[in-house]
Design a protein around this motif. Structure first.
Motif, PDB file in Angstrom:
ATOM      1  N   ARG A   1       0.840  -1.208   0.000  1.00  0.00           N
ATOM      2  CA  ARG A   1       0.000   0.000   0.000  1.00  0.00           C
ATOM      3  C   ARG A   1       0.875   1.258   0.000  1.00  0.00           C
ATOM      4  O   ARG A   1       0.531   2.263  -0.623  1.00  0.00           O
ATOM      5  CB  ARG A   1      -0.941  -0.016   1.213  1.00  0.00           C
ATOM      6  N   ILE A   2       2.007   1.185   0.672  1.00  0.00           N
ATOM      7  CA  ILE A   2       2.926   2.329   0.653  1.00  0.00           C
ATOM      8  C   ILE A   2       3.483   2.524  -0.758  1.00  0.00           C
ATOM      9  O   ILE A   2       3.535   3.642  -1.272  1.00  0.00           O
ATOM     10  CB  ILE A   2       4.059   2.137   1.687  1.00  0.00           C
ATOM     11  N   ALA A   3       3.840   1.399  -1.392  1.00  0.00           N
ATOM     12  CA  ALA A   3       4.385   1.488  -2.755  1.00  0.00           C
ATOM     13  C   ALA A   3       3.362   2.114  -3.713  1.00  0.00           C
ATOM     14  O   ALA A   3       3.731   2.908  -4.586  1.00  0.00           O
ATOM     15  CB  ALA A   3       4.789   0.097  -3.252  1.00  0.00           C
ATOM     16  N   ASP A   4       2.076   1.794  -3.545  1.00  0.00           N
ATOM     17  CA  ASP A   4       1.044   2.397  -4.408  1.00  0.00           C
ATOM     18  C   ASP A   4       1.069   3.917  -4.285  1.00  0.00           C
ATOM     19  O   ASP A   4       0.970   4.636  -5.283  1.00  0.00           O
ATOM     20  CB  ASP A   4      -0.364   1.932  -3.977  1.00  0.00           C
ATOM     21  N   GLU A   5       1.191   4.398  -3.065  1.00  0.00           N
ATOM     22  CA  GLU A   5       1.212   5.847  -2.860  1.00  0.00           C
ATOM     23  C   GLU A   5       2.498   6.460  -3.430  1.00  0.00           C
ATOM     24  O   GLU A   5       2.463   7.528  -4.046  1.00  0.00           O
ATOM     25  CB  GLU A   5       1.073   6.197  -1.373  1.00  0.00           C
ATOM     26  N   LEU A   6       3.615   5.768  -3.236  1.00  0.00           N
ATOM     27  CA  LEU A   6       4.887   6.284  -3.763  1.00  0.00           C
ATOM     28  C   LEU A   6       4.832   6.381  -5.286  1.00  0.00           C
ATOM     29  O   LEU A   6       5.303   7.351  -5.880  1.00  0.00           O
ATOM     30  CB  LEU A   6       6.058   5.398  -3.334  1.00  0.00           C
ATOM     31  N   ASN A   7       4.216   5.371  -5.919  1.00  0.00           N
ATOM     32  CA  ASN A   7       4.110   5.422  -7.377  1.00  0.00           C
ATOM     33  C   ASN A   7       3.235   6.592  -7.820  1.00  0.00           C
ATOM     34  O   ASN A   7       3.504   7.216  -8.855  1.00  0.00           O
ATOM     35  CB  ASN A   7       3.579   4.106  -7.926  1.00  0.00           C
ATOM     36  N   LYS A   8       2.210   6.900  -7.052  1.00  0.00           N
ATOM     37  CA  LYS A   8       1.364   8.043  -7.409  1.00  0.00           C
ATOM     38  C   LYS A   8       2.126   9.352  -7.223  1.00  0.00           C
ATOM     39  O   LYS A   8       1.960  10.292  -8.009  1.00  0.00           O
ATOM     40  CB  LYS A   8       0.072   8.030  -6.593  1.00  0.00           C
ATOM     41  N   ILE A   9       2.963   9.412  -6.200  1.00  0.00           N
ATOM     42  CA  ILE A   9       3.825  10.595  -6.033  1.00  0.00           C
ATOM     43  C   ILE A   9       4.759  10.698  -7.243  1.00  0.00           C
ATOM     44  O   ILE A   9       4.930  11.766  -7.828  1.00  0.00           O
ATOM     45  CB  ILE A   9       4.637  10.497  -4.721  1.00  0.00           C
ATOM     46  N   MET A  10       5.332   9.556  -7.618  1.00  0.00           N
ATOM     47  CA  MET A  10       6.286   9.558  -8.736  1.00  0.00           C
ATOM     48  C   MET A  10       5.642  10.000 -10.047  1.00  0.00           C
ATOM     49  O   MET A  10       6.299  10.584 -10.896  1.00  0.00           O
ATOM     50  CB  MET A  10       6.878   8.160  -8.915  1.00  0.00           C
TER      51      MET A  10
END
Ligand code: ATP
Ligand code: MG
Length: 490
Positions: A224-233
């Protein structure tokens, strides 16, 4: 009273706290149909959350969340019957259902009240009112609801002044932020992500609550953290998100290797670049020219090996020898820990981190054909991305240096085009295959076959022979003779 919008101007008519939204997107037949079915079943029903926020911001959005005051599943079943060619999925354990048609995705849920107990991450869920449902939402701008029932169609319910926050560009929790983040720490990541995606600011109490509760992020799954990081990216200016992660204290916890790039050490009056700030500049530079998520990750990680390779050398200053190589070696483990993909995407990032210095060293040395051919060979189809990264990496404050780098960079680029046209190195396949070598020389698979293949490749890349079959075969035979594998009689 009137409302002024920063970057959008929806049509509103105000009456008390309720407003009517008159947006053409609301005239969608499907939305009216949902309202009619809710009327028939005697339920209130609302479109809520991200879709409403994006409607008001004039951003595109696909999935539509619908809240029914009653059973969301019953409403979904009724809508599914009326929508020809739609597909229904029911998730009874969650009390939700999805109706899909073409690229429209409708998510149905009954209005619910959630209460969290400190010893469990899962809330106790009960049926509730619309207001209960809005209370459990993460941010004021995500708690807006528009009524779909025919008589109240288009009525906007905004109990937390979400419109004011949309207008001012502010991310704020509807209730006490400490409770909101303690209940579900993922919301801290979402706060940063929305700030970055929408170009909004975090309200100060919301921001300070994240600082206090940052440690709680540890209970959230890496996926779930990775999903948010990808959206930031994928945001227009990803550095904003990474800087906020840093300021809130989340970065140190979720990505310590990136936090380790921060700061400048000075010795004998000599400092080095702040690698964190440089990295974010490179990331934004890349993001200006490319939407590619993985190229952006490569930019973020291009100097990740620097802290481990940093050394002070008397008379020389700070050095970061082999940081590209050390960084590339870190990529697989980082991706595994952060639950990023383990497939060719990771391999691509690893390769770009490894090669990111190469075009620059070509620039600094004399640009030989052989060096350019080798680079083309190693980068293959990723050569354009590598060049883009390399260009983005030129961030010096010294204008003369930047000008020189850019001019040389163009020279390398030009040379690449010429060599690629002539030699087709990019997707180079040796013109003489291993099977042919074995057949010609009567060999079983063995080390010598590998050596011969390698020799042909080197000869082509070094420009000793052209990238063609006949000369390559000749060369192979000659090498085989030298190695005592082949005699003149054949
Ligand atoms: P995006 O679709 O761009 O990720 P979104 O706001 O639509 O943004 P979703 O995850 O689709 O996010 O969730 C839809 C809505 O559900 C949100 O707008 C919000 O109201 C609510 N929501 C989602 N996740 C949470 C959460 N962790 N805590 C509270 N409310 C949430
Ligand atoms: Mg959504």
């Amino acid at each position: 009273m009137s409302i002024f919008f920063r970057n959008f101007a929806p049509d509103f008519e105000l009456f008390d706290e309720k407003m009517a939204v008159l947006d053409p997107k609301l005239e969608d037949k499907t939305l009216h149909l949902i309202g009619q079915e809710a009327d028939r079943l005697g339920m209130e029903c609302y479109v809520i959350g991200g879709w409403v926020r994006d409607l008001l911001l004039h951003r595109p959005s696909k999935d539509i969340d619908v809240v029914a005051v009653g059973s969301g599943i019953t409403l979904a079943e009724a809508v599914h019957k009326r929508l020809k060619g739609s597909h229904l999925s029911v998730f009874r354990t969650y009390g939700t259902a999805q109706v899909k048609r073409g690229d429209i995705e409708l998510e149905f849920v009954g209005a619910r009240r959630e209460s969290y107990r400190h010893d469990s991450r899962n809330p106790i869920v009960e049926d509730g009112t619309l207001q209960d449902d809005q209370n459990r939402r993460d941010f004021t701008i995500n708690a807006l609801a528009i009524c779909l029932n025919e008589k109240r169609y288009g009525e906007l319910l905004d109990p937390f002044q979400g419109i004011r926050d949309l207008n001012a560009g502010i991310i704020r929790t509807p209730l006490d932020p400490e409770i909101t983040f303690d209940d579900d720490p993922l919301r801290m990541m979402r706060a940063v992500r929305f700030a970055c995606q929408l170009g909004f600011s975090l309200n100060i109490t919301t921001f300070e609550a994240i600082q206090r509760y940052a440690e709680r992020i540890r209970i959230i799954t890496k996926e779930r953290i990775a999903d948010e990081l990808n959206k930031i990216m994928l945001s227009p200016k990803p550095s904003v998100g990474w800087k906020l992660l840093d300021k809130t204290g989340l970065l140190q916890i979720i990505f310590p290797e990136l936090a380790a790039l921060k700061g400048v050490e000075t010795r004998d009056g000599r400092g080095h670049k702040d690698v964190f700030l440089h990295t974010l500049q490179v990331l934004d530079n890349v993001a200006e020219s490319s939407d590619s998520l993985w190229l952006r990750w490569a930019a973020l990680l291009h100097d990740i090996g620097k802290p481990k390779s940093k050394q002070w050398e008397d008379g020389v200053g700070w050095t970061f020898k082999n940081h590209n190589y050390i960084g590339a070696k870190m990529v697989p483990r980082l991706f595994a820990r952060m639950k990023l993909p383990q497939n060719e995407k990771m391999e691509y990032v690893r390769k770009l981190v490894d090669l990111h210095m190469r075009p620059i060293t070509l620039i600094e040395d004399t640009v030989t054909d052989s060096a350019v051919r080798r680079l083309l060979f190693e980068a293959g189809d990723d050569i354009d991305d590598l060049m883009l990264l390399c260009r983005a990496d030129i961030t010096s404050k010294n204008e003369e240096k930047v000008r020189r780098f850019k001019a040389n960079y163009e020279l390398v680029r030009q040379k690449m085009v010429e060599l690629e046209e002539r030699d087709r190195i990019r997707n180079f396949q040796p013109p003489v295959r291993g099977e042919e070598i074995m057949e010609t020389l009567g060999l079983q698979p063995c080390r010598e076959v590998g050596l011969l293949k390698e020799a042909i490749k080197d000869a082509i890349l070094d420009g000793v022979i052209p990238n063609e079959y006949e000369p390559a075969r000749e060369y192979m035979l000659q090498k085989a003779k030298e190695m005592g594998l082949y005699s003149a009689k054949e």
